[in-house]
Write an enzyme that holds these catalytic residues in place. Sequence first.
Site, mmCIF file in Angstrom:
data_model
loop_
_atom_site.group_PDB
_atom_site.id
_atom_site.type_symbol
_atom_site.label_atom_id
_atom_site.label_comp_id
_atom_site.label_asym_id
_atom_site.label_seq_id
_atom_site.Cartn_x
_atom_site.Cartn_y
_atom_site.Cartn_z
ATOM 1 N N HIS A 144 101.659 28.631 -43.114
ATOM 2 C CA HIS A 144 101.845 29.517 -44.260
ATOM 3 C C HIS A 144 102.810 28.841 -45.230
ATOM 4 C CE1 HIS A 144 102.805 32.761 -46.852
ATOM 5 N NE2 HIS A 144 103.966 33.040 -46.302
ATOM 6 N N CYS A 172 101.842 38.194 -45.124
ATOM 7 C CA CYS A 172 101.657 36.741 -45.144
ATOM 8 C C CYS A 172 100.915 36.217 -43.914
ATOM 9 C CB CYS A 172 102.998 36.031 -45.289
ATOM 10 S SG CYS A 172 103.857 36.425 -46.825
ATOM 11 N N ASN A 210 104.477 30.922 -52.824
ATOM 12 C CA ASN A 210 104.055 31.725 -51.681
ATOM 13 C C ASN A 210 102.956 32.677 -52.142
ATOM 14 O OD1 ASN A 210 103.749 33.534 -49.569
ATOM 15 N ND2 ASN A 210 105.926 33.786 -49.192
#
Length: 323
Positions: A250, A114, A280
Amino acid sequence: MVTRAIVRGVGHYLPARVVENAEFEASLDTSDEWIRSRSGIERRHFAAETETTSDMAIRAARAALADAGLAPDEVDAIILATSTADLTFPSAATMVQAGLGMTRGFAFDVQAVCAGFVFALANANALIATGMARRVLVIGAESFSRILDWTDRGTCVLFGDGAGALLLEAGQGEGNSDDRGVLAVDLNSDGRHRDILYVDGGTSTGSTGYLRMLGKEVFRHAVEKLADTAHAALEKAGLTGADVDWLVPHQANLRIIKATAQRMQLPMDRVIVTVQDHGNTSAASIPLALSVGKAQGRIQPGQLVVIEAIGGGLAWGAVVLRW
């Protein structure tokens, strides 16, 4: 005068299939309310069966090139952040290079889960600052739907697929915080925490594997480390939270985003949030959010933007740039 990596173009791509939270209710002990309350996610996009990570990356790259008014062969390098490349090798970045019809330069992947886009952006900045490249396409693209355990309600409802891209170009600055472009970078990792977020497959197992996560542990590390890395990057640039126009974090979990903004003393109206629509998307989440923020007319030239992310590894970092 110093050389700065300046944002010239931005673009993104999302697969056509939209999956609302309610779709999971038929197969899991979950609900729209349960997912929203714990993550802020309302829907996400899943790639079609024949759609690969490099396919999505190509679409996002084309959008960024169009935004910049440039042709593929005017780019020197492609850096693709992904944990879900089409194949073990060659790199998905070289597939993007071929797909764009780019016949010069070089391309490679970066894998920091990520946090991948932050690490890729840091690499692109270094290439430009040292004169190794003049224009670099930095892409984040993921097809996480292919590594999810559909019986695990704690993970499979959280992730989505998509791609985003920035086109960075060398420009001249005065060497101070008023310059446009990347002003500071802060990168970190700590391999001692690998067991709280990982995929249980690879060459050691002979299988692709599935994503595994200890959610509470990831949450705890994220809230602590994201604000710290953002402050560290701002300090390197000689700036503070009060100078920030936009925080683009993020997009993993709305509670993490809110907690990070609070620790940075930033109101939520100065935070770009897309997690409700995308879920996500790992390394794709920040460039997706940047592209959406620009398309909405929120991110404007000259504004100070801070991006920050944390992912498996653990790996985390932040970039301060003036748009």
